[in-house]
Enzyme design. Structure first.
Site, short mmCIF file in Angstrom:
data_model
loop_
_atom_site.label_atom_id
_atom_site.label_comp_id
_atom_site.label_asym_id
_atom_site.label_seq_id
_atom_site.Cartn_x
_atom_site.Cartn_y
_atom_site.Cartn_z
N GLY A 40 0.77 -1.21 0.02
CA GLY A 40 -0.13 0.01 -0.02
C GLY A 40 0.77 1.20 0.12
O GLY A 40 2.16 1.20 0.02
N GLN A 41 0.02 2.53 -0.21
CA GLN A 41 0.96 3.65 -0.17
C GLN A 41 1.67 3.75 1.24
O GLN A 41 2.88 4.22 1.08
CB GLN A 41 -0.15 4.75 -0.46
CG GLN A 41 -0.86 4.66 -1.60
CD GLN A 41 -1.76 5.90 -1.84
OE1 GLN A 41 -1.55 6.89 -2.75
NE2 GLN A 41 -2.61 6.18 -0.86
N ASP B 121 -3.16 -13.10 5.14
CA ASP B 121 -4.41 -12.55 4.88
C ASP B 121 -5.06 -12.34 6.43
O ASP B 121 -4.94 -13.05 7.35
CB ASP B 121 -5.36 -13.72 4.15
CG ASP B 121 -6.92 -13.44 4.03
OD1 ASP B 121 -7.21 -12.32 4.58
OD2 ASP B 121 -7.41 -14.10 3.49
N ALA C 134 -5.40 -2.01 5.65
CA ALA C 134 -6.96 -1.50 6.02
C ALA C 134 -7.91 -2.04 4.55
O ALA C 134 -7.33 -1.87 3.71
CB ALA C 134 -7.12 -0.28 6.43
N TRP D 286 -6.91 11.72 3.78
CA TRP D 286 -6.77 12.19 2.66
C TRP D 286 -5.01 11.87 1.91
O TRP D 286 -4.46 12.67 1.44
CB TRP D 286 -6.85 13.86 2.44
CG TRP D 286 -8.21 14.42 2.53
CD1 TRP D 286 -9.20 13.81 3.49
CD2 TRP D 286 -8.81 15.33 2.23
NE1 TRP D 286 -10.21 14.52 3.48
CE2 TRP D 286 -9.94 15.68 2.62
CE3 TRP D 286 -8.32 16.56 1.38
CZ2 TRP D 286 -10.85 16.79 2.56
CZ3 TRP D 286 -9.22 17.58 1.25
CH2 TRP D 286 -10.51 17.56 1.71
N THR E 236 -8.18 6.71 10.82
CA THR E 236 -8.84 7.52 9.66
C THR E 236 -9.58 8.77 10.37
O THR E 236 -10.32 8.66 11.58
CB THR E 236 -9.74 6.83 8.89
OG1 THR E 236 -10.32 7.68 7.92
CG2 THR E 236 -10.71 6.16 9.50
N TYR F 207 -17.24 2.02 6.81
CA TYR F 207 -15.84 2.19 6.94
C TYR F 207 -15.46 3.06 8.08
O TYR F 207 -14.50 2.34 8.77
CB TYR F 207 -15.46 3.02 5.71
CG TYR F 207 -13.56 3.42 5.78
CD1 TYR F 207 -12.69 2.54 5.76
CD2 TYR F 207 -13.37 4.77 5.88
CE1 TYR F 207 -11.60 2.79 5.67
CE2 TYR F 207 -12.10 5.20 6.06
CZ TYR F 207 -11.36 4.14 5.99
OH TYR F 207 -9.87 4.66 6.22
N THR G 64 -10.06 -0.16 2.77
CA THR G 64 -10.40 1.33 2.43
C THR G 64 -11.27 1.69 1.39
O THR G 64 -11.43 2.98 0.96
CB THR G 64 -8.90 2.01 1.96
OG1 THR G 64 -8.51 1.47 0.90
CG2 THR G 64 -8.04 1.63 3.16
#
Length: 289
Positions: A10-11, A35, A59, A146, A100, A124, A61
């Site tokens: 992921g990022q 997993d 997550a 963001w 988040t 979420y 997302t």
């Protein structure tokens, strides 16, 4: 210091690996490696690795899809966090969990503080809030929002693609927050770990924006370096003009003062304006080709 990072592809997972301190031994796993819905496999991984720290950057997302897929969202965003915390009780490690701004309802008249009451509006948000509830006093919770990174799937790259395809686009102007460069977030997380922090922290880049403001800045900065060829017309629209399955908070700005105070002795952590980081990210994106 041995650190297990989930969400390796992921990022944020990628940024954490790139910015890791030299003294950290990193074990990074993605969905194929573990997993998070497989409780036994997740527990076995932590038991076998016995990390000093687990950074949970994984997550579910897909905010809108979660509205019709709550069991899977809850398994990843909440139940897996509980397994991590319980297993670390046995191995002695600390959990650093990323959450988040969607745990808030957007009705605040000021930026949300770490101890403000949560009132999520979506599946979420509810599942992420449930994940937070599994953390122990010794763990670290970092809320953000963001998030974007070069090479990732995010608002910035969606906008540059659309700007190259269209002469005119509409972007929501009545949802307010602050963009967050994943590389900067990763540095903040490592900074908190290095200071043996505990408790809840907020991080986003400095400044305030609507999605419309963010899109206008993307257009200007991307045009400046040749990532888009023509400046499209960007029209501000309302949330009601662009209905989505999941309800989003209209105001989700995070008060990051506690985090910045904790890292005040290191100016590299958490003080840059979001537009500065956007410019850096777009240059990285151009270099990727």
């Amino acid at each position: 210091m041995k650190v297990l990072i989930t969400g390796a592809k992921g990022q944020l997972g990628g940024a954490l690996q790139r910015t890791a301190p030299d003294h950290a031994t990193i074990v990074a796993v993605d969905r194929e490696g573990c997993d998070l819905t497989d409780t036994a496999a997740l527990r076995a991984l932590i038991m076998s690795q016995a990390p000093d720290i687990v950074i949970n950057a994984a997550a579910y997302t897909a905010v809108d899809k979660a509205e019709s897929d709550e069991p899977l969202a809850r398994a990843i965003n909440a139940d897996a966090v509980g397994v991590m915390a319980k297993t670390l009780d046995d191995t002695g490690g600390k959990l650093v969990h990323v959450s988040t701004d969607f745990v808030f309802d957007g009705q605040s008249a000021r930026a949300y503080r770490p101890d403000d009451e949560r009132a999520p509006l979506s599946v979420y948000g509810r599942t992420k809030a449930a994940g937070e509830d599994h953390l122990r006093a010794s763990d670290v919770l970092v809320r953000t929002g963001w998030v974007y990174e070069a090479g990732g799937a995010n608002f910035v790259l969606t906008m540059t693609r659309l700007m190259n395809e269209r002469d005119e686009i509409g972007v929501v102007a009545d949802q307010i927050g602050a963009p967050t460069w994943a590389t900067g977030l990763a540095r903040v997380i490592w900074g908190l770990i290095g200071r043996e922090a505990q408790g809840t922290f907020h991080h986003s880049d400095a400044g305030v924006a609507s999605w419309y403001d963010f899109a206008v800045a993307i257009a200007e900065e991307a045009s400046e370096i040749g990532l888009i060829q023509n400046l499209p017309r960007i029209n501000p629209i309302t949330t009601s003009d662009y209905p989505t399955p999941a309800k989003r908070p209209s105001f989700s700005l995070l008060d990051c003062s506690t985090t910045r105070a904790a890292l005040a002795d290191d100016p590299a952590h958490g003080t840059a304006h979001w537009r500065t980081h956007l410019r850096m990210m777009l240059k990285e994106e151009k270099a990727l080709g």
